[in-house]
Design an enzyme around this catalytic site. Structure first.
Site, PDB file in Angstrom:
ATOM      1  N   HIS A  56      -1.714  10.896  -1.091  1.00 35.46           N
ATOM      2  CA  HIS A  56      -1.432  10.099  -2.275  1.00 35.46           C
ATOM      3  C   HIS A  56      -1.027  10.971  -3.455  1.00 35.46           C
ATOM      4  O   HIS A  56      -1.337  12.164  -3.504  1.00 35.46           O
ATOM      5  CB  HIS A  56      -2.675   9.285  -2.674  1.00 35.46           C
ATOM      6  CG  HIS A  56      -3.200   8.423  -1.591  1.00 35.46           C
ATOM      7  ND1 HIS A  56      -4.486   7.928  -1.585  1.00 35.46           N
ATOM      8  CD2 HIS A  56      -2.626   7.956  -0.447  1.00 35.46           C
ATOM      9  CE1 HIS A  56      -4.684   7.197  -0.511  1.00 35.46           C
ATOM     10  NE2 HIS A  56      -3.564   7.200   0.203  1.00 35.46           N
ATOM     11  N   GLU A  94      -1.544  -7.776   1.899  1.00 33.32           N
ATOM     12  CA  GLU A  94      -1.263  -6.345   1.890  1.00 33.32           C
ATOM     13  C   GLU A  94      -0.246  -5.965   2.963  1.00 33.32           C
ATOM     14  O   GLU A  94      -0.420  -6.282   4.140  1.00 33.32           O
ATOM     15  CB  GLU A  94      -2.537  -5.529   2.134  1.00 33.32           C
ATOM     16  CG  GLU A  94      -2.267  -4.025   2.124  1.00 33.32           C
ATOM     17  CD  GLU A  94      -3.408  -3.188   2.664  1.00 33.32           C
ATOM     18  OE1 GLU A  94      -3.526  -2.021   2.246  1.00 33.32           O
ATOM     19  OE2 GLU A  94      -4.186  -3.688   3.501  1.00 33.32           O
ATOM     20  N   SER A 117      -7.120   4.051  -1.658  1.00 29.05           N
ATOM     21  CA  SER A 117      -6.970   2.595  -1.615  1.00 29.05           C
ATOM     22  C   SER A 117      -8.252   1.857  -1.962  1.00 29.05           C
ATOM     23  O   SER A 117      -8.212   0.767  -2.536  1.00 29.05           O
ATOM     24  CB  SER A 117      -6.487   2.159  -0.225  1.00 29.05           C
ATOM     25  OG  SER A 117      -5.203   2.670   0.039  1.00 29.05           O
ATOM     26  N   HIS A 152       2.195   8.611   4.754  1.00 21.98           N
ATOM     27  CA  HIS A 152       1.284   9.705   5.099  1.00 21.98           C
ATOM     28  C   HIS A 152       1.886  10.580   6.205  1.00 21.98           C
ATOM     29  O   HIS A 152       1.686  11.785   6.223  1.00 21.98           O
ATOM     30  CB  HIS A 152      -0.056   9.157   5.581  1.00 21.98           C
ATOM     31  CG  HIS A 152      -1.007   8.815   4.482  1.00 21.98           C
ATOM     32  ND1 HIS A 152      -1.512   9.742   3.607  1.00 21.98           N
ATOM     33  CD2 HIS A 152      -1.558   7.623   4.130  1.00 21.98           C
ATOM     34  CE1 HIS A 152      -2.334   9.152   2.755  1.00 21.98           C
ATOM     35  NE2 HIS A 152      -2.381   7.865   3.046  1.00 21.98           N
ATOM     36  N   ASP A 162      -1.324  -0.054  -4.807  1.00 21.41           N
ATOM     37  CA  ASP A 162      -2.578   0.593  -5.175  1.00 21.41           C
ATOM     38  C   ASP A 162      -2.351   2.010  -5.674  1.00 21.41           C
ATOM     39  O   ASP A 162      -3.055   2.496  -6.554  1.00 21.41           O
ATOM     40  CB  ASP A 162      -3.552   0.596  -3.999  1.00 21.41           C
ATOM     41  CG  ASP A 162      -2.912   1.035  -2.689  1.00 21.41           C
ATOM     42  OD1 ASP A 162      -1.697   1.342  -2.677  1.00 21.41           O
ATOM     43  OD2 ASP A 162      -3.617   1.061  -1.670  1.00 21.41           O
ATOM     44  N   HIS A 163      -1.328   2.672  -5.129  1.00 23.65           N
ATOM     45  CA  HIS A 163      -0.995   4.049  -5.488  1.00 23.65           C
ATOM     46  C   HIS A 163       0.331   4.379  -4.840  1.00 23.65           C
ATOM     47  O   HIS A 163       0.815   3.650  -3.973  1.00 23.65           O
ATOM     48  CB  HIS A 163      -2.068   5.033  -4.997  1.00 23.65           C
ATOM     49  CG  HIS A 163      -2.383   4.869  -3.545  1.00 23.65           C
ATOM     50  ND1 HIS A 163      -1.493   5.222  -2.545  1.00 23.65           N
ATOM     51  CD2 HIS A 163      -3.461   4.340  -2.914  1.00 23.65           C
ATOM     52  CE1 HIS A 163      -2.020   4.932  -1.366  1.00 23.65           C
ATOM     53  NE2 HIS A 163      -3.211   4.390  -1.555  1.00 23.65           N
ATOM     54  N   ASP A 197       2.139   2.707   3.395  1.00 23.59           N
ATOM     55  CA  ASP A 197       1.293   3.869   3.127  1.00 23.59           C
ATOM     56  C   ASP A 197       1.093   4.712   4.380  1.00 23.59           C
ATOM     57  O   ASP A 197       1.228   5.947   4.345  1.00 23.59           O
ATOM     58  CB  ASP A 197      -0.060   3.387   2.608  1.00 23.59           C
ATOM     59  CG  ASP A 197      -1.060   4.512   2.413  1.00 23.59           C
ATOM     60  OD1 ASP A 197      -0.885   5.292   1.465  1.00 23.59           O
ATOM     61  OD2 ASP A 197      -2.013   4.609   3.213  1.00 23.59           O
ATOM     62  N   LYS A 198       0.804   4.077   5.483  1.00 22.23           N
ATOM     63  CA  LYS A 198       0.473   4.827   6.690  1.00 22.23           C
ATOM     64  C   LYS A 198       1.675   5.600   7.206  1.00 22.23           C
ATOM     65  O   LYS A 198       1.543   6.712   7.724  1.00 22.23           O
ATOM     66  CB  LYS A 198      -0.103   3.876   7.740  1.00 22.23           C
ATOM     67  CG  LYS A 198      -1.391   3.216   7.238  1.00 22.23           C
ATOM     68  CD  LYS A 198      -2.084   2.391   8.282  1.00 22.23           C
ATOM     69  CE  LYS A 198      -3.256   1.617   7.674  1.00 22.23           C
ATOM     70  NZ  LYS A 198      -4.225   2.469   6.971  1.00 22.23           N
ATOM     71  N   ARG A 204     -15.961   3.632   2.618  1.00 21.71           N
ATOM     72  CA  ARG A 204     -15.010   2.736   3.269  1.00 21.71           C
ATOM     73  C   ARG A 204     -15.030   2.869   4.790  1.00 21.71           C
ATOM     74  O   ARG A 204     -14.593   1.966   5.513  1.00 21.71           O
ATOM     75  CB  ARG A 204     -13.589   3.015   2.758  1.00 21.71           C
ATOM     76  CG  ARG A 204     -13.106   4.426   3.003  1.00 21.71           C
ATOM     77  CD  ARG A 204     -11.724   4.706   2.415  1.00 21.71           C
ATOM     78  NE  ARG A 204     -10.665   4.045   3.158  1.00 21.71           N
ATOM     79  CZ  ARG A 204      -9.370   4.183   2.871  1.00 21.71           C
ATOM     80  NH1 ARG A 204      -8.989   4.950   1.840  1.00 21.71           N
ATOM     81  NH2 ARG A 204      -8.452   3.588   3.589  1.00 21.71           N
ATOM     82  N   ASP A 260       0.844  -1.199   0.000  1.00 22.81           N
ATOM     83  CA  ASP A 260       0.000   0.000   0.000  1.00 22.81           C
ATOM     84  C   ASP A 260       0.879   1.249   0.000  1.00 22.81           C
ATOM     85  O   ASP A 260       1.742   1.411   0.856  1.00 22.81           O
ATOM     86  CB  ASP A 260      -0.900  -0.017   1.235  1.00 22.81           C
ATOM     87  CG  ASP A 260      -2.058   0.967   1.135  1.00 22.81           C
ATOM     88  OD1 ASP A 260      -1.895   2.017   0.500  1.00 22.81           O
ATOM     89  OD2 ASP A 260      -3.134   0.670   1.684  1.00 22.81           O
ATOM     90  N   THR A 296      -8.225  -1.924   1.361  1.00 22.23           N
ATOM     91  CA  THR A 296      -7.660  -2.942   0.470  1.00 22.23           C
ATOM     92  C   THR A 296      -8.209  -4.334   0.736  1.00 22.23           C
ATOM     93  O   THR A 296      -8.703  -4.986  -0.191  1.00 22.23           O
ATOM     94  CB  THR A 296      -6.126  -2.915   0.543  1.00 22.23           C
ATOM     95  OG1 THR A 296      -5.666  -1.640   0.089  1.00 22.23           O
ATOM     96  CG2 THR A 296      -5.518  -4.002  -0.314  1.00 22.23           C
ATOM     97  N   ASP A 330     -10.317  -2.505   6.490  1.00 20.37           N
ATOM     98  CA  ASP A 330      -9.833  -1.326   5.776  1.00 20.37           C
ATOM     99  C   ASP A 330      -9.952  -1.542   4.263  1.00 20.37           C
ATOM    100  O   ASP A 330     -10.236  -2.636   3.781  1.00 20.37           O
ATOM    101  CB  ASP A 330      -8.382  -1.050   6.172  1.00 20.37           C
ATOM    102  CG  ASP A 330      -7.949   0.380   5.897  1.00 20.37           C
ATOM    103  OD1 ASP A 330      -8.802   1.192   5.506  1.00 20.37           O
ATOM    104  OD2 ASP A 330      -6.752   0.675   6.074  1.00 20.37           O
TER     105      ASP A 330
END
Length: 606
Positions: free
Chosen positions: A458, A313, A99, A322, A360-361, A318-319, A163, A42, A152, A150
Site C-alpha cells: 500500500h 467491495e 484495509s 500487490h 480504502d487506500h 488490490d490483490k 483481521r 480496494d 473490508t 476479510d
C-alpha cells in the site's frame, strides 16, 4: 474452542449500550435519501481509475464512476497501536493504512491500527454503520469479491484485535494481541477474539451476504444462519460453493440471503474469461452480486417502509496490484466499474439513493509513464529482470492462478517465449483509442498505455471519491476517511443530521464603516462544465471603482486577476476534471471597503 467462541457473541447484548443507533427522522425526509450504496474499490487509487478509463473508454471517455457528478479525495492515514485519536496528546499517526483500519475509519468514525476491525487503537469496541442501520430497522447488505471475513466486509460486521482471526476456528496467534490489551490473552469468550465467521453467522448485521471465503465457515455457522432466517445457497457444512445460477434463482422475496461462491477469494475476471469450462467460471461477477443485492434489499425495504444500506467491495484490484499485475488490475477495475453502473442506474431511477464510490487506500504506487521510458530514469535500456515469472508478454502469458500467481505482461527484448530473457520494460497495453483490435497491442512497444508499479504494498496517497444523490456536496474537496461515518450515517438517519451546504447567494455586502463606501461582489456562471473547455464567469462589482483589480481564486489559489469596468468584469477559465471552488475578492481602497463573493462550486466532468 468453537463453543467458547460462540458463547462470546452473548456480549453483543451486554454491550448493546455502545451499539445503539441514534436515528434522526428528519435526515431522510429533508435530504430525500432513503438508501445508501457504498462501493469500495480496494487499492483503487487515482491512477487505477485513469488507466482503466484510457484502456477501455479512451482519453476523452469516462468510467461509470466518473459520471456520478461529484468528485473529491479522501485522506487515508491510520494510527499506531495504543494511539489516541487525532488531536489527543497521545496521537501517533501511521501514514499508510491497511484495509482493516481504513474500513474501521468509515464504518465506525475512528482511527485505529493496521489489522484491527471495529475497535479503536486502544481496543475499545466501536459501533459500525451497518450495525446502527440494522438496529434502526433498515435493510443491510455486504458484498465482496474477497473472502467475506476479510478486512473490508468484516469492518462492518465484526470487532477483532486482528483481521487474521477469521475462522473457521479460534487460533490464539491470529486472534490475541496482548501488547494492546494489557499483556495477557483475553478470555475466549471476549468478542474481540471471536473468529469473524462466527460473529457474521450469529449477529445478523447484514441481511444479504455475498462473496467468497466459504472455507472460513462450517456446519455450526450454517445451522446458526438458518436458525436466524437466512436462505443459504451452497453449503458451509459440506463446503459446497454457490454458483451464479444459484444466485440468479434466489427469489426477490427471500429477505435474508447468505451465498459464498469460492472457498477463498473470488476468481479474477481474466481467468474466468479465458477458462470458461473451469468451475470458477460459474462464479458471479461483482455486478451480478450487486444487482441481486439491490433487488433483495429493495424488496425487503418496501415491506418495512425503511431504506437500505449496501456496501460493495471490488477487492481484487488490490490483490492484483500487490502482485504488480497490471493486466488484471485493469480488468478488475473495469469489473468493479460495471457494478458502479448497476448502482448508478438504480439510483437515477429510484431518486432516493445516495451512491458513493471510493477506495480504502492506493496499492503499489501504480503509475502511467511516457511511452518509451523506463522505471529507472537513468536507464538507457530496460533494467535487468531476475524474476523469471515476469518474462512473458500478455498475449503469450499463462493466465496465472485464479486469484494468486503473477501474470504481468512486461515487454521483452527477445522472444517472449524464451525463459532466459532477462530485460523488461513497463507493462504496455493498447487502448480503445487505437482501434477495434487494441488488445492485440498488449505487451508490445506500440501499446499506447505504459504502466509501472513502485512497490508491492500500500501507499499513503489520497484516494478519489465520486458520489451521486442528495448529500453529495458533503463529499466534495478533501475529506478524511473518518468523515464518511458521519456523512453516511446522517444520510441513513442513524447519526445526527449534517446539513447539506446550500447553493451560494449571488452577492455579499461588506459591513459599512465611517468614511468608506460599502461594496458588493458576486460571481455567476455554469456550475457543471466540460473539463479543459473555455468557460466564462461574470463578476458583478457593485460600487467598486472602474479600474480596480479583482482577484479570482480556485480552492484558495489565485487563478486570474481581472479589472473592473463599469461595475462588471469577466473571467475565462479552463477547469480540469473534478470539483472547483471559485471565489472573487476585492481588496478595497482608502474610500471603499473590501468584499468577497460566496464560493461558487463547479464540477468539471464529461
Amino acid at each position: 474452542m468453537k463453543t467458547a467462541a460462540l458463547a462470546a457473541l452473548a456480549l453483543v447484548g451486554a454491550a448493546s449500550s455502545t451499539l445503539v443507533a441514534t436515528p434522526s427522522a428528519s435526515a431522510n425526509a429533508e435530504d430525500g435519501i432513503k438508501n445508501v450504496i457504498y462501493l469500495l474499490g480496494d487499492g483503487m487509487g487515482r491512477t487505477q481509475v485513469s488507466a482503466a478509463r484510457q484502456r477501455y473508454y479512451g482519453a476523452d471517455g469516462e468510467l461509470n464512476m466518473e459520471k456520478l457528478g461529484t468528485t473529491g479525495q479522501v485522506a487515508t492515514y491510520a494510527v499506531q497501536k495504543n494511539s489516541g485519536q487525532p488531536g489527543a496528546a497521545d496521537f501517533v499517526p501511521n501514514y499508510v493504512t491497511d484495509s482493516s483500519s481504513a474500513a474501521t475509519a468509515w464504518s465506525s468514525g475512528v482511527k485505529t491500527y493496521n489489522n484491527a476491525n471495529g475497535i479503536d487503537a486502544k481496543a475499545n469496541i466501536t459501533p459500525t454503520l451497518m450495525e446502527l442501520a440494522h438496529q434502526a430497522g433498515l435493510s443491510t447488505g455486504n458484498v465482496s469479491t474477497a473472502e467475506i471475513t476479510d478486512a473490508t466486509p468484516a469492518g462492518q460486521m465484526s470487532h477483532t484485535l486482528q483481521r487474521a482471526c477469521q475462522g473457521p476456528s479460534y487460533v490464539e496467534a491470529s486472534c490475541q494481541l496482548p501488547d494492546v490489551t494489557g499483556g495477557n490473552p483475553l478470555p475466549t469468550s471476549d468478542l474481540r477474539v471471536t473468529p469473524i465467521a462466527d460473529q457474521i453467522a450469529t449477529n445478523q448485521t447484514a441481511d444479504v451476504i455475498l462473496g467468497g471465503g466459504l472455507s472460513r465457515f462450517d456446519q455450526a455457522n450454517e445451522d446458526s444462519l438458518k436458525s436466524n432466517g437466512y436462505t443459504v445457497i451452497g453449503s458451509p457444512g459440506s463446503q459446497t460453493v454457490a454458483s451464479k445460477t444459484d444466485l440468479a434463482g434466489v427469489d426477490a422475496n427471500a429477505g435474508k440471503v447468505f451465498g459464498l461462491f469460492s472457498k477463498g477469494n473470488m476468481t479474477i475476471e481474466k481467468y474466468k474469461r479465458e477458462n470458461p469450462a473451469d468451475a470458477a467460471a460459474q462464479e458471479p461477477t461483482v455486478a451480478d452480486m450487486t444487482t441481486k443485492a439491490i433487488e433483495l434489499l429493495k424488496t425487503k425495504s418496501a415491506k418495512t417502509g425503511k431504506g437500505f444500506y449496501l456496501q460493495v467491495e471490488g477487492a481484487l484490484i488490490d490483490k492484483r496490484s500487490h502482485a504488480n499485475d497490471a493486466a488484471q488490475t485493469l480488468e478488475e477495475t473495469k469489473a468493479f466499474d460495471d457494478a458502479v453502473k448497476v448502482a448508478y442506474d438504480f439510483a437515477k431511477a429510484d431518486g432516493h439513493t445516495l451512491v458513493i464510490v471510493t477506495a480504502d487506500h492506493e496499492c503499489a504506487g501504480f503509475n502511467i509513464i511516457e511511452k518509451g521510458s523506463y522505471v529507472n530514469a537513468e536507464a538507457a535500456a530496460p533494467p535487468s529482470n531476475t524474476d523469471g515469472k515476469n518474462t512473458s508478454n500478455p498475449s503469450r502469458a499463462t493466465a496465472g492462478a485464479k486469484d494468486g500467481t503473477r501474470s504481468h505482461g512486461f515487454i521483452n527484448d527477445g522472444d517472449a517465449g524464451q525463459a532466459d530473457v532477462k530485460n523488461f520494460a513497463p507493462a504496455t497495453f493498447g487502448t480503445v483509442d487505437q482501434g477495434e483490435n487494441y488488445t492485440s497491442l498488449d505487451g508490445t512497444p506500440n501499446g499506447a498505455l505504459w504502466l509501472t508499479y513502485l512497490s508491492g504494498n500500500h501507499t499513503g496517497a489520497d484516494v478519489p471519491i465520486f458520489s451521486f444523490g442528495a448529500g453529495s456536496k458533503l463529499l466534495e474537496g478533501e475529506i478524511d476517511n473518518t468523515d464518511l461515518f458521519g456523512i453516511v450515517g446522517s444520510a441513513l438517519g442513524v447519526r445526527p443530521r449534517i446539513p447539506v451546504p446550500a447553493e451560494p447567494t449571488v452577492t455579499v455586502t461588506a459591513t459599512p464603516a465611517p468614511g468608506k463606501v460599502a461594496t458588493a461582489l458576486g460571481i455567476t456562471g455554469p456550475t457543471v462544465v466540460k473539463p479543459n473547455r473555455t468557460v466564462t464567469y461574470r463578476i458583478v462589482a457593485s460600487r467598486v471603482p472602474s479600474g480596480s483589480k479583482v482577484v479570482v481564486k480556485d480552492k484558495g489559489r489565485v487563478v486570474r486577476t481581472v479589472v473592473v469596468r463599469n461595475g462588471r468584469a469577466t473571467v475565462t477559465l479552463r477547469l480540469a476534471r473534478g470539483a472547483h471552488r471559485l471565489a472573487a475578492s476585492y481588496a478595497g481602497s482608502s474610500k471603499t471597503l473590501p468584499s468577497v463573493t460566496p464560493t461558487l462550486t463547479v464540477t468539471a466532468r464529461r
